[in-house]
Motif scaffolding. Structure first.
Motif, PDB file in Angstrom:
ATOM      1  N   THR A 108       0.824  -1.217   0.000  1.00 51.62           N
ATOM      2  CA  THR A 108       0.000   0.000   0.000  1.00 51.62           C
ATOM      3  C   THR A 108       0.857   1.266   0.000  1.00 51.62           C
ATOM      4  O   THR A 108       0.658   2.144  -0.833  1.00 51.62           O
ATOM      5  CB  THR A 108      -0.985   0.022   1.196  1.00 51.62           C
ATOM      6  OG1 THR A 108      -0.255  -0.354   2.362  1.00 51.62           O
ATOM      7  CG2 THR A 108      -2.133  -0.936   0.969  1.00 51.62           C
ATOM      8  N   SER A 109       1.834   1.352   0.884  1.00 48.56           N
ATOM      9  CA  SER A 109       2.633   2.584   0.983  1.00 48.56           C
ATOM     10  C   SER A 109       3.809   2.613   0.012  1.00 48.56           C
ATOM     11  O   SER A 109       4.414   3.658  -0.188  1.00 48.56           O
ATOM     12  CB  SER A 109       3.172   2.742   2.404  1.00 48.56           C
ATOM     13  OG  SER A 109       4.114   1.716   2.676  1.00 48.56           O
ATOM     14  N   LYS A 110       4.178   1.457  -0.551  1.00 47.02           N
ATOM     15  CA  LYS A 110       5.368   1.296  -1.416  1.00 47.02           C
ATOM     16  C   LYS A 110       6.690   1.530  -0.666  1.00 47.02           C
ATOM     17  O   LYS A 110       7.758   1.653  -1.284  1.00 47.02           O
ATOM     18  CB  LYS A 110       5.317   2.225  -2.656  1.00 47.02           C
ATOM     19  CG  LYS A 110       4.106   1.989  -3.548  1.00 47.02           C
ATOM     20  CD  LYS A 110       4.145   0.633  -4.216  1.00 47.02           C
ATOM     21  CE  LYS A 110       2.847   0.370  -4.986  1.00 47.02           C
ATOM     22  NZ  LYS A 110       2.602  -1.056  -5.227  1.00 47.02           N
ATOM     23  N   LYS A 111       6.600   1.609   0.630  1.00 51.98           N
ATOM     24  CA  LYS A 111       7.823   1.808   1.431  1.00 51.98           C
ATOM     25  C   LYS A 111       8.730   0.579   1.338  1.00 51.98           C
ATOM     26  O   LYS A 111       8.253  -0.564   1.419  1.00 51.98           O
ATOM     27  CB  LYS A 111       7.404   2.064   2.890  1.00 51.98           C
ATOM     28  CG  LYS A 111       8.545   2.407   3.845  1.00 51.98           C
ATOM     29  CD  LYS A 111       7.955   2.574   5.264  1.00 51.98           C
ATOM     30  CE  LYS A 111       8.947   2.198   6.332  1.00 51.98           C
ATOM     31  NZ  LYS A 111       9.775   3.329   6.744  1.00 51.98           N
ATOM     32  N   LEU A 112      10.040   0.829   1.162  1.00 50.96           N
ATOM     33  CA  LEU A 112      11.038  -0.252   1.121  1.00 50.96           C
ATOM     34  C   LEU A 112      11.263  -0.748   2.550  1.00 50.96           C
ATOM     35  O   LEU A 112      11.640   0.033   3.430  1.00 50.96           O
ATOM     36  CB  LEU A 112      12.342   0.269   0.518  1.00 50.96           C
ATOM     37  CG  LEU A 112      13.450  -0.771   0.288  1.00 50.96           C
ATOM     38  CD1 LEU A 112      13.086  -1.735  -0.853  1.00 50.96           C
ATOM     39  CD2 LEU A 112      14.784  -0.079  -0.017  1.00 50.96           C
ATOM     40  N   VAL A 113      11.033  -2.057   2.778  1.00 48.43           N
ATOM     41  CA  VAL A 113      11.123  -2.582   4.152  1.00 48.43           C
ATOM     42  C   VAL A 113      12.172  -3.681   4.316  1.00 48.43           C
ATOM     43  O   VAL A 113      12.460  -4.077   5.451  1.00 48.43           O
ATOM     44  CB  VAL A 113       9.755  -3.099   4.659  1.00 48.43           C
ATOM     45  CG1 VAL A 113       8.742  -1.955   4.743  1.00 48.43           C
ATOM     46  CG2 VAL A 113       9.230  -4.241   3.786  1.00 48.43           C
ATOM     47  N   ALA A 114      12.711  -4.182   3.209  1.00 51.40           N
ATOM     48  CA  ALA A 114      13.744  -5.226   3.343  1.00 51.40           C
ATOM     49  C   ALA A 114      14.588  -5.255   2.075  1.00 51.40           C
ATOM     50  O   ALA A 114      14.164  -4.765   1.021  1.00 51.40           O
ATOM     51  CB  ALA A 114      13.111  -6.591   3.608  1.00 51.40           C
ATOM     52  N   PHE A 115      15.777  -5.846   2.210  1.00 50.69           N
ATOM     53  CA  PHE A 115      16.764  -5.785   1.125  1.00 50.69           C
ATOM     54  C   PHE A 115      17.711  -6.964   1.261  1.00 50.69           C
ATOM     55  O   PHE A 115      17.988  -7.433   2.371  1.00 50.69           O
ATOM     56  CB  PHE A 115      17.538  -4.463   1.263  1.00 50.69           C
ATOM     57  CG  PHE A 115      18.396  -4.069   0.093  1.00 50.69           C
ATOM     58  CD1 PHE A 115      17.858  -3.916  -1.179  1.00 50.69           C
ATOM     59  CD2 PHE A 115      19.752  -3.797   0.284  1.00 50.69           C
ATOM     60  CE1 PHE A 115      18.652  -3.507  -2.254  1.00 50.69           C
ATOM     61  CE2 PHE A 115      20.554  -3.393  -0.785  1.00 50.69           C
ATOM     62  CZ  PHE A 115      19.995  -3.249  -2.060  1.00 50.69           C
ATOM     63  N   ILE A 116      18.172  -7.468   0.114  1.00 46.61           N
ATOM     64  CA  ILE A 116      19.272  -8.453   0.093  1.00 46.61           C
ATOM     65  C   ILE A 116      19.935  -8.337  -1.277  1.00 46.61           C
ATOM     66  O   ILE A 116      19.257  -8.019  -2.259  1.00 46.61           O
ATOM     67  CB  ILE A 116      18.793  -9.895   0.362  1.00 46.61           C
ATOM     68  CG1 ILE A 116      19.986 -10.855   0.569  1.00 46.61           C
ATOM     69  CG2 ILE A 116      17.867 -10.402  -0.763  1.00 46.61           C
ATOM     70  CD1 ILE A 116      19.617 -12.224   1.122  1.00 46.61           C
ATOM     71  N   THR A 117      21.225  -8.550  -1.350  1.00 41.12           N
ATOM     72  CA  THR A 117      21.923  -8.415  -2.627  1.00 41.12           C
ATOM     73  C   THR A 117      22.892  -9.565  -2.882  1.00 41.12           C
ATOM     74  O   THR A 117      23.400 -10.188  -1.954  1.00 41.12           O
ATOM     75  CB  THR A 117      22.769  -7.125  -2.672  1.00 41.12           C
ATOM     76  OG1 THR A 117      23.862  -7.256  -1.749  1.00 41.12           O
ATOM     77  CG2 THR A 117      21.949  -5.907  -2.345  1.00 41.12           C
ATOM     78  N   GLY A 118      23.153  -9.766  -4.172  1.00 37.78           N
ATOM     79  CA  GLY A 118      24.250 -10.619  -4.591  1.00 37.78           C
ATOM     80  C   GLY A 118      25.039  -9.909  -5.665  1.00 37.78           C
ATOM     81  O   GLY A 118      24.484  -9.085  -6.407  1.00 37.78           O
ATOM     82  N   VAL A 119      26.325 -10.183  -5.728  1.00 37.85           N
ATOM     83  CA  VAL A 119      27.157  -9.778  -6.873  1.00 37.85           C
ATOM     84  C   VAL A 119      27.987 -10.988  -7.283  1.00 37.85           C
ATOM     85  O   VAL A 119      28.352 -11.811  -6.442  1.00 37.85           O
ATOM     86  CB  VAL A 119      28.084  -8.569  -6.568  1.00 37.85           C
ATOM     87  CG1 VAL A 119      27.273  -7.306  -6.301  1.00 37.85           C
ATOM     88  CG2 VAL A 119      29.052  -8.863  -5.425  1.00 37.85           C
ATOM     89  N   PRO A 120      28.288 -11.108  -8.583  1.00 39.59           N
ATOM     90  CA  PRO A 120      29.062 -12.270  -9.029  1.00 39.59           C
ATOM     91  C   PRO A 120      30.533 -12.122  -8.687  1.00 39.59           C
ATOM     92  O   PRO A 120      31.065 -11.011  -8.655  1.00 39.59           O
ATOM     93  CB  PRO A 120      28.847 -12.274 -10.546  1.00 39.59           C
ATOM     94  CG  PRO A 120      28.586 -10.841 -10.894  1.00 39.59           C
ATOM     95  CD  PRO A 120      27.887 -10.240  -9.701  1.00 39.59           C
ATOM     96  N   ALA A 121      31.179 -13.250  -8.422  1.00 41.97           N
ATOM     97  CA  ALA A 121      32.621 -13.257  -8.141  1.00 41.97           C
ATOM     98  C   ALA A 121      33.176 -14.627  -8.500  1.00 41.97           C
ATOM     99  O   ALA A 121      32.451 -15.619  -8.440  1.00 41.97           O
ATOM    100  CB  ALA A 121      32.875 -12.966  -6.662  1.00 41.97           C
ATOM    101  N   PRO A 151      14.433 -15.909   5.755  1.00 40.36           N
ATOM    102  CA  PRO A 151      14.561 -17.122   4.938  1.00 40.36           C
ATOM    103  C   PRO A 151      13.943 -16.981   3.540  1.00 40.36           C
ATOM    104  O   PRO A 151      14.489 -17.502   2.557  1.00 40.36           O
ATOM    105  CB  PRO A 151      13.832 -18.187   5.772  1.00 40.36           C
ATOM    106  CG  PRO A 151      13.999 -17.717   7.191  1.00 40.36           C
ATOM    107  CD  PRO A 151      13.898 -16.212   7.099  1.00 40.36           C
ATOM    108  N   VAL A 152      12.836 -16.265   3.425  1.00 45.16           N
ATOM    109  CA  VAL A 152      12.212 -16.069   2.104  1.00 45.16           C
ATOM    110  C   VAL A 152      13.141 -15.241   1.212  1.00 45.16           C
ATOM    111  O   VAL A 152      13.305 -15.529   0.020  1.00 45.16           O
ATOM    112  CB  VAL A 152      10.832 -15.364   2.220  1.00 45.16           C
ATOM    113  CG1 VAL A 152      10.145 -15.312   0.854  1.00 45.16           C
ATOM    114  CG2 VAL A 152       9.951 -16.054   3.242  1.00 45.16           C
ATOM    115  N   MET A 153      13.762 -14.248   1.790  1.00 41.60           N
ATOM    116  CA  MET A 153      14.678 -13.403   1.007  1.00 41.60           C
ATOM    117  C   MET A 153      15.902 -14.186   0.563  1.00 41.60           C
ATOM    118  O   MET A 153      16.368 -14.045  -0.565  1.00 41.60           O
ATOM    119  CB  MET A 153      15.082 -12.191   1.838  1.00 41.60           C
ATOM    120  CG  MET A 153      13.840 -11.413   2.250  1.00 41.60           C
ATOM    121  SD  MET A 153      14.234  -9.895   2.991  1.00 41.60           S
ATOM    122  CE  MET A 153      14.946  -9.071   1.608  1.00 41.60           C
ATOM    123  N   ILE A 154      16.395 -15.020   1.449  1.00 43.87           N
ATOM    124  CA  ILE A 154      17.561 -15.839   1.103  1.00 43.87           C
ATOM    125  C   ILE A 154      17.184 -16.841   0.004  1.00 43.87           C
ATOM    126  O   ILE A 154      17.943 -17.043  -0.951  1.00 43.87           O
ATOM    127  CB  ILE A 154      18.117 -16.540   2.369  1.00 43.87           C
ATOM    128  CG1 ILE A 154      18.686 -15.489   3.338  1.00 43.87           C
ATOM    129  CG2 ILE A 154      19.165 -17.581   1.999  1.00 43.87           C
ATOM    130  CD1 ILE A 154      18.959 -16.007   4.751  1.00 43.87           C
TER     131      ILE A 154
END
Ligand code: YNC
Ligand code: MG
Length: 388
Positions: A108-121, A151-154
Motif C-alpha cells: 500500500t505505501s510502497k515503502k522499502l522494508v527489506a533488502f538483500i543483494t548478490g554480486v558475481p565473483a 529465509p524467504v529473502m535468502i
C-alpha cells in the motif's frame, strides 16, 4: 535449532569433523529448466522489487533503509552507515546482475522494508576457481523482525543466482550459523583516541591519562617508504599481477582479473583508497595496500553523530616489510581524517597488528560458503578474502 538452515546445502553442525565427506559442492547443479520460474511468495501485504542502484531515488531508499536498520554492535552504540557512493560501488562490479539487488516493499505505501543483494565473483578454493555470488546487505526493517522474512529473502536471492547458472555463494555474518569456514576477529587502531573515548568506542587504559593516550597513538605526518604513492589507472596490470601472485598462497581467495582490480581497487573518493610502492630505481611496483571507507552512525551521543572508520582491504608486501607498509597506510588514513582503522586477522595481518597498536575488538566475523564443503575449518590466516 536452525529450522531454516537445516534445510539448506551448507555444512551442518552434526557433520563437523566427519572427514569422510568430500570437499566441494554439496549438491550438484540442477537443469536450469528445473529452477523455479516464479518468485517465492511473500506475506500478502508485501511485494518484491528490483532495486535499480542507478536511480538516485531508489539508491536513496536503500541508503535510508540500511542507515536506520542495518548492522549494530552488541551494545547498540553504533550502526553501519554505508554511503550511497559505496553502495553503488559494492553492487555494480563487472558483470553484476540488476536482478540480484532485491527489495521488498509494503504494497500500500510502497515503502522499502527489506533488502538483500548478490554480486558475481570468481572465488578459488584450493585449486578450484568457482563462480559464486557474494551475498550482502541482508536487512529487514526493525518493525518486521522475527517474522521469518529473512529465509524467504535468502531463498529468493538463491533462486535468482541459480537462474544465472551459479550454484555457490560466499557471505559473512556476525552470528553463528551452520557452519563457518573460519571465524575472524576485528582489530582496531585508534587514530583519533580522544573522540573514540568520548563516544564510548574505546576506554582509557588502566594508569593512562588522555594526554599519554594521544601521544601513544601519534603517527608521523607523512608515509616513510620512498616511492609510496596513490594507485593510478596505468597501474592496473602491475597491481593485478602482484595481487594474483600474492593471493595464490591462501586456501580461499578471489580470482581477480584486470577488470576486477580496476573496479575493486582503483581509488574512488570516500569509498576505496589504494597505495603502492614504486621502486625509485627500477620503477617496479613491489608493494600494495588498500582500505575502504565505512562510517558508523553514533547512536545517542550529544557531541558526535558519525565515526569515520577505514577498513583494511587487500595488502601485498614483497619488498617493503608489511609492518612498514601498514604503518604508512595508517599515516595516510590519519591524514584523511579517519577516527579508527579496522582490520581482520586474515592473510598476514595478525603478524603486525599488535606492534602497530591495534587492539582486539569484541564481536567476531564468521565466513560462510553456500553449497560448498571444505574439508575442515580454516585458520583466519589461510583466508585471502575480504567482503564488504
Ligand atoms: C544472517 N545474518 O538464523 P534459522 S550479514 C543468514 N545471515 O534461521 P527472521 C540469518 N541467516 O536459524 P530477522 C542471519 N540472521 O531458524 C539471521 N538469520 O535456520 C537466520 N538485522 O529469520 C536465522 N544483517 O526473518 C534464522 O529473522 C532466520 O527478522 C530467522 O531477520 C534477520 O548480509 C536479519 O545483521 C539479519 O536486518 C535480516 O535481523 C535482521 O531477525 C536484520 O525471523 C540487522 O534467519 C542487519 C543484519 C545481516 C548482515 C549479510 C549476509 C547475509 C547472508 C545470507 C545467506 C546467504 C546464503 C547464500 C544465498 C545464495 C546462494 C546461491 C547460490
Ligand atoms: Mg522477519
Amino acid at each position: 535449532k536452525h529450522k531454516f538452515w537445516e534445510t539448506q546445502p551448507v555444512g551442518q553442525f552434526k557433520d563437523a569433523g566427519d572427514t569422510s565427506l568430500p570437499e566441494g559442492p554439496i549438491e550438484p547443479p540442477t537443469p536450469l529448466s528445473e529452477v523455479k520460474q516464479e518468485p517465492y511468495n511473500l506475506p500478502s501485504q508485501y511485494e518484491w522489487t528490483t532495486c535499480d542502484m542507478d536511480s538516485e531515488e531508489t539508491c536513496n531508499e536503500v541508503y535510508n533503509l540500511l542507515k536506520n536498520n542495518y548492522v549494530e554492535d552488541d551494545e547498540n552504540m553504533f550502526r553501519f552507515n554505508y554511503s550511497k557512493e559505496f553502495l553503488r560501488w559494492a553492487l555494480r562490479p563487472p558483470g553484476f546482475y540488476r536482478g540480484w539487488h532485491i527489495g521488498v516493499r509494503a504494497k500500500t505505501s510502497k515503502k522499502l522494508v527489506a533488502f538483500i543483494t548478490g554480486v558475481p565473483a570468481r572465488i578459488r578454493v584450493r585449486d578450484e576457481v568457482v563462480k559464486m555470488a557474494e551475498i550482502n546487505f541482508l536487512c529487514v526493517h526493525k518493525k518486521l523482525r522475527t517474522k521469518r522474512l529473512a529465509p524467504v529473502m535468502i531463498k529468493e536471492v538463491t533462486r535468482r543466482v541459480h537462474l544465472e547458472n551459479i550454484w555457490q555463494a560466499a557471505y559473512t555474518a556476525g552470528v553463528v550459523l551452520p557452519t563457518p569456514i573460519t571465524t575472524c576477529q576485528y582489530w582496531h587502531r585508534s587514530l583519533n583516541p580522544k573522540k573514540l573515548i568520548d563516544v564510548g568506542f574505546s576506554r582509557l587504559g588502566a594508569r593512562m591519562t588522555m594526554n599519554r593516550t594521544i601521544k601513544l597513538y601519534k603517527l608521523p605526518d607523512s608515509p616513510a617508504t620512498p616511492g609510496f604513492r596513490k594507485m593510478e589507472p596505468c597501474d592496473v596490470p602491475a597491481v593485478t599481477r602482484l595481487l594474483r601472485n600474492y593471493l595464490s598462497q591462501f586456501v580461499v581467495a578471489p580470482d581477480f582479473d584486470e577488470s576486477d582490480v580496476e573496479h575493486w581497487l582503483l581509488p574512488t573518493e570516500d569509498v576505496v583508497d589504494s597505495y603502492l610502492v614504486e621502486s625509485p630505481e627500477t620503477h617496479e611496483i613491489t608493494d600494495f595496500c588498500s582500505f575502504y571507507t565505512l562510517p558508523s552512525s553514533i547512536l545517542g551521543n550529544q557531541n558526535y553523530s558519525s565515526l569515520k572508520a577505514a577498513y583494511s582491504y587487500y595488502n601485498v608486501s614483497t619488498k617493503t616489510p608489511l609492518l612498514q607498509l601498514m604503518n604508512d597506510t595508517l599515516i595516510v588514513a590519519k591524514q584523511k581524517n579517519f577516527d579508527v582503522f579496522n582490520a581482520l586477522d586474515v592473510m598476514h595481518n595478525e603478524s603486525v597488528l599488535k606492534e602497530l597498536k591495534f587492539g582486539p575488538g569484541d564481536g567476531q566475523l564468521h565466513y560462510y560458503l553456500y553449497n560448498y564443503r571444505t574439508q575442515s575449518a580454516l585458520k583466519p590466516s589461510e583466508l585471502g578474502l575480504v567482503l564488504l
